[in-house]
Design an enzyme around this catalytic site. Structure first.
Site, short mmCIF file in Angstrom:
data_model
loop_
_atom_site.label_atom_id
_atom_site.label_comp_id
_atom_site.label_asym_id
_atom_site.label_seq_id
_atom_site.Cartn_x
_atom_site.Cartn_y
_atom_site.Cartn_z
N HIS A 1 0.87 -1.27 0.14
CA HIS A 1 -0.23 -0.03 -0.02
C HIS A 1 0.82 1.24 0.06
O HIS A 1 0.77 2.26 -0.71
CB HIS A 1 -0.95 0.11 1.21
CG HIS A 1 -2.03 0.92 0.99
ND1 HIS A 1 -1.62 2.28 1.60
CD2 HIS A 1 -3.14 1.11 0.56
CE1 HIS A 1 -2.95 3.18 1.49
NE2 HIS A 1 -3.56 2.54 0.75
N HIS B 1 -4.43 6.71 -5.29
CA HIS B 1 -5.70 7.45 -4.57
C HIS B 1 -6.14 8.49 -5.52
O HIS B 1 -5.50 9.13 -6.38
CB HIS B 1 -5.35 7.68 -3.55
CG HIS B 1 -5.06 6.43 -2.49
ND1 HIS B 1 -3.69 5.97 -2.42
CD2 HIS B 1 -5.59 5.68 -1.83
CE1 HIS B 1 -3.46 4.94 -1.58
NE2 HIS B 1 -4.88 4.70 -1.08
N HIS C 1 -7.66 -1.24 -4.76
CA HIS C 1 -7.94 -1.69 -3.43
C HIS C 1 -8.39 -3.11 -3.56
O HIS C 1 -8.35 -3.96 -2.85
CB HIS C 1 -8.81 -0.85 -2.84
CG HIS C 1 -7.73 0.44 -2.18
ND1 HIS C 1 -7.58 1.46 -2.99
CD2 HIS C 1 -7.08 0.47 -1.16
CE1 HIS C 1 -6.81 2.33 -2.42
NE2 HIS C 1 -6.55 1.92 -1.40
N HIS D 1 -14.67 7.24 3.65
CA HIS D 1 -13.25 6.53 3.83
C HIS D 1 -12.09 7.07 4.33
O HIS D 1 -11.66 6.72 5.34
CB HIS D 1 -12.97 6.11 2.16
CG HIS D 1 -11.64 5.76 1.97
ND1 HIS D 1 -10.66 6.60 1.29
CD2 HIS D 1 -10.83 4.71 2.45
CE1 HIS D 1 -9.64 6.30 1.43
NE2 HIS D 1 -9.45 5.12 2.05
N HIS E 1 -9.96 6.61 8.22
CA HIS E 1 -8.69 6.46 8.36
C HIS E 1 -8.10 7.33 9.53
O HIS E 1 -7.43 6.93 10.15
CB HIS E 1 -7.95 6.91 7.07
CG HIS E 1 -7.78 5.89 5.78
ND1 HIS E 1 -6.62 4.90 5.98
CD2 HIS E 1 -8.25 5.37 4.80
CE1 HIS E 1 -6.67 4.19 4.90
NE2 HIS E 1 -7.65 4.20 4.22
N PHE F 1 -1.31 7.10 4.78
CA PHE F 1 -1.16 6.10 3.59
C PHE F 1 0.12 5.46 3.60
O PHE F 1 0.10 4.20 3.05
CB PHE F 1 -1.33 6.80 2.29
CG PHE F 1 -2.72 7.23 1.83
CD1 PHE F 1 -3.91 6.54 2.44
CD2 PHE F 1 -2.95 8.08 0.88
CE1 PHE F 1 -4.92 6.62 1.97
CE2 PHE F 1 -4.26 8.15 0.63
CZ PHE F 1 -5.58 7.65 1.19
N HIS G 1 -11.56 -1.39 4.49
CA HIS G 1 -11.54 -1.48 2.94
C HIS G 1 -12.50 -2.71 2.36
O HIS G 1 -12.90 -2.40 1.29
CB HIS G 1 -10.06 -1.44 2.27
CG HIS G 1 -9.53 -0.11 1.94
ND1 HIS G 1 -9.91 0.55 0.87
CD2 HIS G 1 -9.02 0.79 2.83
CE1 HIS G 1 -9.46 1.76 0.98
NE2 HIS G 1 -8.94 1.98 1.92
#
Ligand code: C2O
Length: 573
Positions: free
Chosen positions: A169, A190, A199, A320, A324, A340, A353
């Site tokens: 990732h 992203h 993803h 989303h 996070h 990230f 996810h």
């Protein structure tokens, strides 16, 4: 829109052609384009194929023998776009902080393999079952816990090892890879139309690796059902300190029973009933109201030769992103989940996810007979590299991700209470736009820094649209040239004709949506845009005959670091 990089090596002293030859008219003519270019390259030893078998745009352009000036290339640029491919693992670099030119203090490059296989989806003999985390049985949790424990115990250099998987990732988001075919530009999966398919593949292999480790071909990842009030807390299985699913680097104020906040701004400022009501409105907006066009759900197009971060879809930039940051530590870098580069180290990430992945499936089902996917080969043919459950490096395509059942897994069915949760207006028939003191959009207002609330009147090019007009084209508020520092968590909310002006109340028709960004380590200024569906919102406020709407941009996090380039209304199908 696709644009060629300004620093591209394509600028030549070539004669300026005012009209490009017909081979550049449409991307669908790529095959013909290829033939012509190959002819052009006759006698050259340069190959048009990269190591990935993709057409190398630079070679093509250089091979055109100076037919083009940079100006022509820009004007016809979208026709040059090629699907994102690769990346080339041998050229992975740790990455540089683009502000300071210092190397990053994290290295997430994967092991290099000598062989890459084109991945074929295996025939589905047994379906993998993905349960809602809050409904999972003790037996399932024990199995999952064991699988992650075994993953953590794999040798450190095994690409299936837990940290290696986390680094997958990191590498795809931290600007560590060059684009294959445009090495002056980076890969960032992203904030674009790669968000869902990339993803999906990431989870797919992660799940298969876990299933293999416990010898269970039906093993499926759990989903964190945060779109349902019953799932709006950290799932209990991740909180037990003795479990392999535990991670210490979390916001300790958000452990159960704290309610997950899908509009989280860095501080939890409202009470639980208001959070839950906000959450359901956020879900309705992201999944129903604001996603009439494909781009608005998926995110904007991003190909080889185009700049990263063209624009995130609704779920990506909203619920989303909020979760996070809500899960990660309450620090500026937010490890693990809130950044990230580190989020793959948080077992809860995969549960988070898996729900995003489920929402993709639900959204496609909700579309009924409407188009569900881009038919654009720049999307369908885009490819990524992953290690599979046998530690084989494979190349996978977006076109194989469109149907989760063909990929061999399905989700437990649970309620979707947001579906019928259309918010109502606080101030109907208000004609707010005619009484406000706010200025109209003009060149003196933008670019504007969001260190305070910005209110502006935005003209509508069309008004009193018929039902048919609205079916054919969605009215969209476009906020463009959003400039942010990618190493920071930033967020702003957008309200239309809002007289209520309580920025914490989101369960009302006046709330149009948000922009927010999960930080990554590589600090750079990025420019992006968002589009917010207006057709239903204007109906609910009963202002479809108004010539202007009053738009309020309310900074919620890091406003000092956000600049807005402009606002306008467009119509798109
Ligand atoms: Cu790739 Cu939720 O992040």
């Amino acid at each position: 829109m696709a644009t060629l990089p300004l620093s591209s090596p394509l600028t030549t002293n070539a004669p300026f052609l005012t009209k490009p030859p017909s081979i550049f008219i449409h991307a669908k003519q790529r095959d013909r384009f290829r033939v012509l270019c190959e002819q052009n390259q006759k006698g050259s030893t340069k190959s048009d194929e990269t190591s990935n078998g993709k057409f190398d745009r630079r070679n093509v352009l250089l091979g055109m023998g100076g037919l083009y000036s940079a100006a022509n290339l820009v004007s016809s640029s979208s026709t040059f776009a090629t699907p994102l491919a690769g990346p080339d693992f041998t050229k992975c670099s740790r990455g540089t902080n683009l502000n300071t030119s210092q190397p990053l203090d994290v290295d997430c490059c994967p092991p290099v393999a000598t062989e890459i296989i084109d991945y074929k989806l295996p025939p589905v003999t047994k379906m993998r079952f993905r349960p809602a985390a809050h409904l999972a049985t003790d037996e399932y949790i024990a199995k999952y816990d064991k699988a992650v424990e075994l993953m953590k115990a794999l040798p450190a250099d095994d690409p299936r090892n837990f940290m290696q998987q986390a680094n997958v990732h990191c590498a795809y988001c931290n600007l560590t890879y060059d684009q294959v075919g445009a090495s002056d530009l980076k890969i960032q999966i992203h904030n674009s139309w790669h968000f869902y398919p990339w993803h999906r593949w990431y989870l797919y292999f992660y799940e298969r690796i876990l299933g293999k480790l416990i010898d269970d071909p039906t093993f499926g990842l759990p989903f964190w059902n945060w779109d349902n009030p019953k799932g709006m807390a950290m799932p209990a299985m991740f909180v037990k300190t003795s479990s392999s699913l535990f991670d210490a680097r979390r916001n300790q104020n958000h452990l159960p029973p704290a309610s997950t906040d899908l509009a989280y701004t860095g501080t939890q400022s409202v009470d639980t009933p208001q959070i839950i009501s906000n959450n359901l409105t956020v879900m309705y907006n992201e999944m129903v109201r604001n996603v009439q066009t494909l781009e608005d759900f998926y995110g904007a197009r991003y190909n080889t030769g185009t700049q990263p971060d063209p624009g995130p879809g609704t779920v990506e930039r909203g619920s989303h992103a909020a979760l996070h940051v809500w899960v990660g530590e309450a620090t500026s870098s937010g490890e693990d989940m809130g950044n990230f580069y580190s989020c793959g180290r948080e077992p809860m990430f995969f549960c988070h996810h898996t729900n995003v992945d489920r929402l993709w499936t639900i959204w496609r089902d909700l579309r009924g007979s409407k188009t569900k996917d881009f038919i654009d080969s720049d999307w369908l043919d885009a490819s990524y590299l992953f290690y599979d459950e046998n530690a084989q490096l494979v190349r996978v395509k977006v076109s194989d991700t469109l149907d989760n059942k063909k990929m061999g897994y399905d989700f437990q069915k649970v309620d979707t209470p947001w579906l019928k949760n259309r918010p109502v207006a606080r101030a109907k028939k208000s004609k707010v736009a005619t009484t406000t003191a706010a200025p109209s959009v003009d060149s003196t207002i933008f670019p504007a820094k969001l260190d305070k609330v910005v209110k502006v009147l935005v003209p509508r090019p069309k008004k009193s649209r018929s039902k048919k007009d609205k079916e054919n084209e969605e009215e969209l508020l476009v906020i463009e040239g959003i400039e942010v520092d990618t190493a920071k968590f930033v967020k702003f909310d957008v309200f239309v004709n809002d007289e209520d002006d309580n920025p914490n109340t989101l369960d009302k028709a006046e709330y149009a949506g948000c922009f927010s960004q999960v930080p990554h380590k590589n600090s750079t200024r990025s420019k992006t845009k968002i589009r917010l569906g207006l057709s239903e919102l204007l109906e609910d406020l009963d202002v479809e005959d108004d010539e202007k709407i009053l738009v309020s941009l309310v900074p919620k996090a890091g406003g000092d670091d956000i600049t807005i380039g402009g606002i306008k209304i467009i119509y798109a199908s």
